[in-house]
Design an enzyme around this catalytic site. Structure first.
Site, PDB file in Angstrom:
ATOM      1  N   ASN A 211       0.859  -1.192   0.000  1.00 23.65           N
ATOM      2  CA  ASN A 211       0.000   0.000   0.000  1.00 23.65           C
ATOM      3  C   ASN A 211       0.892   1.238   0.000  1.00 23.65           C
ATOM      4  O   ASN A 211       2.108   1.141  -0.040  1.00 23.65           O
ATOM      5  CB  ASN A 211      -0.937  -0.027   1.218  1.00 23.65           C
ATOM      6  N   ASP A 280      -3.943  -6.645   4.672  1.00 27.83           N
ATOM      7  CA  ASP A 280      -4.898  -7.578   5.294  1.00 27.83           C
ATOM      8  C   ASP A 280      -4.771  -8.983   4.710  1.00 27.83           C
ATOM      9  O   ASP A 280      -5.094  -9.959   5.370  1.00 27.83           O
ATOM     10  CB  ASP A 280      -6.330  -7.054   5.101  1.00 27.83           C
ATOM     11  N   LYS A 290      10.210 -16.059 -11.127  1.00 26.77           N
ATOM     12  CA  LYS A 290       9.440 -14.935 -11.669  1.00 26.77           C
ATOM     13  C   LYS A 290       8.300 -15.464 -12.550  1.00 26.77           C
ATOM     14  O   LYS A 290       8.550 -16.215 -13.502  1.00 26.77           O
ATOM     15  CB  LYS A 290      10.365 -14.031 -12.497  1.00 26.77           C
ATOM     16  N   PHE A 324      -4.474   2.852  14.863  1.00 24.52           N
ATOM     17  CA  PHE A 324      -4.865   3.846  13.868  1.00 24.52           C
ATOM     18  C   PHE A 324      -5.928   3.204  12.985  1.00 24.52           C
ATOM     19  O   PHE A 324      -5.909   1.980  12.795  1.00 24.52           O
ATOM     20  CB  PHE A 324      -3.663   4.268  13.005  1.00 24.52           C
ATOM     21  N   LYS A 338     -13.383  -0.645  15.527  1.00 25.07           N
ATOM     22  CA  LYS A 338     -12.030  -1.249  15.595  1.00 25.07           C
ATOM     23  C   LYS A 338     -11.473  -1.155  17.006  1.00 25.07           C
ATOM     24  O   LYS A 338     -10.826  -2.083  17.499  1.00 25.07           O
ATOM     25  CB  LYS A 338     -11.090  -0.549  14.607  1.00 25.07           C
ATOM     26  N   LYS A 342     -10.574  -4.621  18.949  1.00 25.27           N
ATOM     27  CA  LYS A 342      -9.151  -4.898  19.178  1.00 25.27           C
ATOM     28  C   LYS A 342      -8.708  -4.579  20.608  1.00 25.27           C
ATOM     29  O   LYS A 342      -7.520  -4.608  20.914  1.00 25.27           O
ATOM     30  CB  LYS A 342      -8.302  -4.144  18.142  1.00 25.27           C
TER      31      LYS A 342
HETATM   32  O1  PMT Z   1       2.713   6.205   6.521  1.00 31.65           O
HETATM   33  P1  PMT Z   1       2.050   7.497   6.066  1.00 31.65           P
HETATM   34  O2  PMT Z   1       2.211   7.721   4.576  1.00 31.65           O
HETATM   35  O3  PMT Z   1       2.454   8.673   6.892  1.00 31.65           O
HETATM   36  O4  PMT Z   1       0.475   7.306   6.271  1.00 31.65           O
HETATM   37  C1  PMT Z   1      -0.037   7.220   7.557  1.00 31.65           C
HETATM   38  C2  PMT Z   1      -1.198   6.207   7.641  1.00 31.65           C
HETATM   39  C3  PMT Z   1      -2.349   6.674   6.784  1.00 31.65           C
HETATM   40  C4  PMT Z   1      -0.721   4.822   7.172  1.00 31.65           C
HETATM   41  C5  PMT Z   1      -1.604   6.111   9.160  1.00 31.65           C
HETATM   42  O5  PMT Z   1      -1.942   7.373   9.626  1.00 31.65           O
HETATM   43  C6  PMT Z   1      -2.764   5.161   9.377  1.00 31.65           C
HETATM   44  O6  PMT Z   1      -3.927   5.518   9.286  1.00 31.65           O
HETATM   45  N1  PMT Z   1      -2.431   3.905   9.724  1.00 31.65           N
HETATM   46  C7  PMT Z   1      -3.364   2.790   9.846  1.00 31.65           C
HETATM   47  C8  PMT Z   1      -3.508   2.158   8.503  1.00 31.65           C
HETATM   48  C9  PMT Z   1      -4.348   0.907   8.518  1.00 31.65           C
HETATM   49  O7  PMT Z   1      -3.879  -0.112   8.105  1.00 31.65           O
HETATM   50  O8  PMT Z   1      -5.522   1.006   9.063  1.00 31.65           O
HETATM   51  P2  PMT Z   1      -6.537  -0.250   9.234  1.00 31.65           P
HETATM   52  O9  PMT Z   1      -7.822   0.399   9.510  1.00 31.65           O
HETATM   53  O10 PMT Z   1      -6.435  -1.180   8.090  1.00 31.65           O
HETATM   54  O11 PMT Z   1      -6.010  -1.002  10.523  1.00 31.65           O
HETATM   55  C10 PMT Z   1      -6.428  -0.661  11.833  1.00 31.65           C
HETATM   56  C11 PMT Z   1      -5.324  -0.917  12.822  1.00 31.65           C
HETATM   57  O12 PMT Z   1      -5.045  -2.339  12.867  1.00 31.65           O
HETATM   58  C12 PMT Z   1      -4.013  -0.248  12.501  1.00 31.65           C
HETATM   59  O13 PMT Z   1      -3.458   0.203  13.713  1.00 31.65           O
HETATM   60  C13 PMT Z   1      -3.162  -1.365  11.882  1.00 31.65           C
HETATM   61  O14 PMT Z   1      -1.780  -1.175  12.174  1.00 31.65           O
HETATM   62  C14 PMT Z   1      -3.692  -2.602  12.591  1.00 31.65           C
HETATM   63  N2  PMT Z   1      -3.652  -3.830  11.773  1.00 31.65           N
HETATM   64  C15 PMT Z   1      -4.391  -3.940  10.645  1.00 31.65           C
HETATM   65  C16 PMT Z   1      -4.375  -5.120   9.936  1.00 31.65           C
HETATM   66  C17 PMT Z   1      -3.575  -6.205  10.389  1.00 31.65           C
HETATM   67  N3  PMT Z   1      -3.526  -7.346   9.731  1.00 31.65           N
HETATM   68  N4  PMT Z   1      -2.832  -6.050  11.507  1.00 31.65           N
HETATM   69  C18 PMT Z   1      -2.864  -4.888  12.206  1.00 31.65           C
HETATM   70  O15 PMT Z   1      -2.189  -4.758  13.226  1.00 31.65           O
END
Ligand code: PMT
Length: 402
Positions: A211, A280, A290, A324, A338, A342
């Protein structure tokens, strides 16, 4: 970038060493960051870099002698010491280090230093054998005991041809350490784990699923926590950013690697902030060759990745856990969901999709959601500013928890 040095009065002491030319660059950086800088040159420094250079770059008179040339009767070294917010000596010679460690005042800089009560930073720079000499090391220990911040020299090839420790670090690094020195230490010795950047899930040896996370938000938080005295571990996916100074880096690629690094470090952590954008899903069967474009369609089977944050939420004891949530819509309901699923103490809802917020931007628009139901929306701010406000709130919540 927050203008941490805006309106700060700094005195820069320069001793006689080949690295004195870097002090001019340091001065330029400090002035650019809004500081008002006065310079004191030792007699020997003048042989390496002239007062005119420093006068032109600082826009202020340079002090080179104990006896004031202005003839207005003021005692310049006392006046400058009283008004300084901080003092840096870069480069500092073995001679100056010895004098300061022993309270000797026989020139403008060493006399001035005895009158300074604000934070003092000293950057030794000399030949490796001189730097490693027991007397010099003993004197540096004394200065550390006297609350000087000693910025260790870099290793590398020195002007004398020797390779080893003794090189003055980059001026940007010295300026960064000054900023740190001036920050409140309200996270002193707290262990903070931050994750940042994207994960890369391999398809074959040359392709992956990922991403747009640049790591900027997570790195800003790691840097802010380090400034404020925390012991920071930054678990980072692939980014093009330099490691923040003073932070322990764990570089990972995949979600599985990130999970292992976080689980290894979570037990001793006081605060865990999970900013990383974790993929995810990952390809079910990455191949070690390849993939060739032999057909018009290619189907990729994906498996769900481990939800690292959810697992931390399940295992956590006293750690303060922050997630986040990157959302394009329904920020409130998605973020709160979330946080609950979590088992988080708080979540930072991040509106993504625009150019001034979220992935890759230097600024961010976030809303904090707390597990007591309260929320706080911030305007669009620099990511560094968001980082500091987030840490302010975490410190308040941790204190309230007792
Ligand atoms: O890196 P930058 O370019 O500065 O951008 C910042 C950002 C947009 C990446 C950051 O501010 C942000 O929003 N991060 C969370 C991105 C995200 O994956 O969000 P999510 O809603 O998919 O996940 C929710 C939370 O679960 C996050 O804390 C993530 O780290 C965690 N997660 C998600 C999926 C997974 N398999 N394991 C996780 O731990």
């Amino acid at each position: 970038m927050i203008a941490f040095l805006k309106d700060k009065k700094i005195v820069l002491g320069v001793c006689g060493g080949i690295a004195a030319y870097k002090s001019a660059e340091l001065l330029r950086i400090l002035v650019k960051q809004g500081a008002s800088v006065k310079v004191i040159l030792t007699e020997n420094a003048k042989a390496f870099a002239g007062p005119l250079t420093f006068e032109a770059l600082s826009g202020q008179p340079v002090c080179t002698s104990l006896f004031d040339e202005r003839g207005d009767g003021s005692i310049r070294h006392i006046e400058w010491a009283e008004e300084a917010h901080a003092v840096i000596i870069a480069p500092a010679t073995a001679n100056m280090i010895g004098k300061l460690a022993n309270g000797i005042a026989d020139d403008a800089l060493s006399t001035f230093m005895l009158a300074v009560t604000s934070p003092k930073i000293i950057c030794p720079s000399m030949n490796t054998s001189m730097y490693e000499n027991r007397a010099v090391q003993r004197n540096l220990d004394i200065l550390e005991g006297d609350e000087y911040m000693v910025v260790e020299p870099d290793s590398g090839e020195l002007a004398c041809g020797v390779t080893g420790a003794g090189r003055l670090p980059a001026p940007e690094y010295i300026a960064d350490r000054l900023v740190k020195r001036l920050q409140p230490k309200d996270l002193n010795r707290k262990r903070v784990v931050v994750t940042a950047g994207p994960t890369l899930e391999p398809i074959d040896p040359v392709r992956f699923i990922s991403n747009h996370s640049s790591g900027k938000m997570g790195y800003a938080i790691a840097r802010a926590a380090e400034y404020r005295g925390a012991d920071v571990i930054l678990v980072s996916g692939s980014t093009s950013l330099s490691a923040p100074a003073g932070v322990l880096m764990a570089s990972v690629k995949t979600a599985d690697e990130m999970a292992n690094a976080v689980f290894e470090n979570m037990e001793n952590a006081d605060i865990i902030i999970k900013v990383a954008a974790v993929a995810d899903y990952k390809p079910s069967e990455p191949v070690d060759y390849k993939i060739k474009k032999t057909s018009d369609n290619l189907e990729l089977q994906l498996d769900k990745n481990i939800d690292i944050l959810k697992e931390i939420g399940r295992r956590k004891k006293d750690q303060f856990l922050v997630g986040f949530a990157a959302e394009t819509h329904d920020l409130d309901s998605n973020s709160r969901k979330k946080m609950e699923e979590k088992n988080l103490d708080m979540i930072v809802g991040n509106l993504v999709g625009g150019s001034s917020s979220g992935f890759e931007a230097d600024t961010n628009k976030v809303t904090f959601y707390f597990n007591d139901g309260k929320k706080e929306s911030l305007p669009v701010l620099e990511k560094d500013e968001v980082a500091h406000i987030l840490l302010d709130r975490i410190i308040e919540k941790v204190a309230a928890k007792g």
